[in-house]
Write a protein that holds these residues in place. Sequence first.
Motif, PDB file in Angstrom:
ATOM      1  N   ASP A  81       0.790  -1.227   0.000  1.00  0.00           N
ATOM      2  CA  ASP A  81       0.000   0.000   0.000  1.00  0.00           C
ATOM      3  C   ASP A  81       0.828   1.286   0.000  1.00  0.00           C
ATOM      4  OD1 ASP A  81      -2.873   1.007   0.274  1.00  0.00           O
ATOM      5  OD2 ASP A  81      -1.927   2.008   1.965  1.00  0.00           O
ATOM      6  N   SER A 105      -4.108  -3.268  -2.585  1.00  0.00           N
ATOM      7  CA  SER A 105      -2.890  -2.864  -1.883  1.00  0.00           C
ATOM      8  C   SER A 105      -2.915  -3.400  -0.457  1.00  0.00           C
ATOM      9  CB  SER A 105      -2.759  -1.339  -1.871  1.00  0.00           C
ATOM     10  OG  SER A 105      -3.857  -0.718  -1.233  1.00  0.00           O
ATOM     11  N   THR A 106      -1.856  -4.111  -0.098  1.00  0.00           N
ATOM     12  CA  THR A 106      -1.763  -4.749   1.199  1.00  0.00           C
ATOM     13  C   THR A 106      -0.303  -5.068   1.487  1.00  0.00           C
ATOM     14  OG1 THR A 106      -2.479  -6.665   2.495  1.00  0.00           O
ATOM     15  CG2 THR A 106      -2.154  -7.035   0.178  1.00  0.00           C
ATOM     16  N   SER A 108      -1.565  -2.532   4.731  1.00  0.00           N
ATOM     17  CA  SER A 108      -1.835  -1.106   4.727  1.00  0.00           C
ATOM     18  C   SER A 108      -1.753  -0.545   6.136  1.00  0.00           C
ATOM     19  CB  SER A 108      -3.218  -0.822   4.132  1.00  0.00           C
ATOM     20  OG  SER A 108      -4.232  -1.409   4.911  1.00  0.00           O
ATOM     21  N   SER A 121       1.734   3.118   5.482  1.00  0.00           N
ATOM     22  CA  SER A 121       1.090   4.108   4.628  1.00  0.00           C
ATOM     23  C   SER A 121       0.205   5.036   5.447  1.00  0.00           C
ATOM     24  CB  SER A 121       0.260   3.416   3.547  1.00  0.00           C
ATOM     25  OG  SER A 121      -0.573   2.426   4.112  1.00  0.00           O
ATOM     26  N   THR A 124      -2.635   7.143   1.612  1.00  0.00           N
ATOM     27  CA  THR A 124      -3.334   6.419   0.551  1.00  0.00           C
ATOM     28  C   THR A 124      -4.862   6.507   0.636  1.00  0.00           C
ATOM     29  OG1 THR A 124      -2.822   4.423   1.845  1.00  0.00           O
ATOM     30  CG2 THR A 124      -1.513   4.833  -0.110  1.00  0.00           C
ATOM     31  N   GLU A 138     -12.094   0.202   1.685  1.00  0.00           N
ATOM     32  CA  GLU A 138     -11.209  -0.356   2.700  1.00  0.00           C
ATOM     33  C   GLU A 138     -11.994  -1.316   3.583  1.00  0.00           C
ATOM     34  OE1 GLU A 138      -7.890   1.039   6.012  1.00  0.00           O
ATOM     35  OE2 GLU A 138      -8.944   2.535   4.806  1.00  0.00           O
ATOM     36  N   ARG A 167      -8.111  -1.365  -0.433  1.00  0.00           N
ATOM     37  CA  ARG A 167      -7.008  -1.185   0.518  1.00  0.00           C
ATOM     38  C   ARG A 167      -7.212  -2.186   1.660  1.00  0.00           C
ATOM     39  NH1 ARG A 167      -5.760   2.455   5.142  1.00  0.00           N
ATOM     40  NH2 ARG A 167      -3.555   3.054   5.015  1.00  0.00           N
TER      41      ARG A 167
END
Length: 331
Positions: A81, A105-106, A108, A121, A124, A138, A167
Amino acid sequence: MTVSTNLGPWVNRRGVFDRHLKNDVFRDAKLASAQRWGMSPEGQHIELGIAEQNLFLMLSALGLAHDLYGARLLPIGTVYDPFVNRGLDALIYACYQDARFMLVSTPSGLTLAPEGGQHQSINTPLLGMAQDRLASFEPAYADELAILMRWGFEHMQKPDGSAVWLRLSTRGLEQPQRTLDPAAVVAGGHWMVPRAGCPHRHRLSGAGGAGGARRLRGAAGGGAGGGAAGDHLAGPAACRVAGGAAQGAVGLRRPLLGRGIAGAAGAGAAIVSVIDGHPAAHAWLGAVRGQRVVPLGVDRFGQSGDIPDLYREYGLDVDAILDACAQALLG
């Protein structure tokens, strides 16, 4: 990167893509590996390693296949992320060209605690809210993720659809047994703990992502200071709620505003929001109906440590949530 983003089972089932047949170099060298790295034109996994610009350029190209070649593809890209920022220019232009893809994305947020600030992060969630033609979510639980992935694959194919960003976190949560309303999850929020009919000036606690959900469940259960009476809402899609709030002025998506996060507890209620990212991702909620908001999140690069210590340091632990609820009530 395939191992760190938990794609091993996908590689084993779908194979690695290459234009030519290539042997599994690990097996040829008699080295143990949980993945089968044989490559062929039939493979569906493309390994790019640590090359985020290349990832987004490829997602852009594959996501435009319906225009370029007359065949729709549903590409999925996985990335750490915080490193979305490394390929941000290519991501922005992919959306500008209306490429259709799913970005996952991971890990996070601050929850990647031992590795320090370079892998934690912060901004993001704000990128997901601000970027046009990119629906950002998310989810914290597997049932939310299943709903959003199903919706996302359909959304990617619609004329007025867009790319989709999920996310996620590698932090485990106990999975509840429940039946969710898919429309509420996609719109931006659903009840974790149903409304209890509290007085007019009560608090509404909202969580975004696995980090927020874990802390909020702890606060609901009492934590160090006893139970946190009030309503508890999961918000897997801050940008979706933001979109509903912006459009509500012209009469669109009013059902979301009527039953969603901002309107869930009445105009006089206070909101405590929790996210494993920048608190500004939720701070805008009070502007919808003039409600008091106490947003909790991470606004500076994280220290390295274990998760309980870092949650305490950055005000995301159970005690911090209970203090925020008291602050919201006292005004």
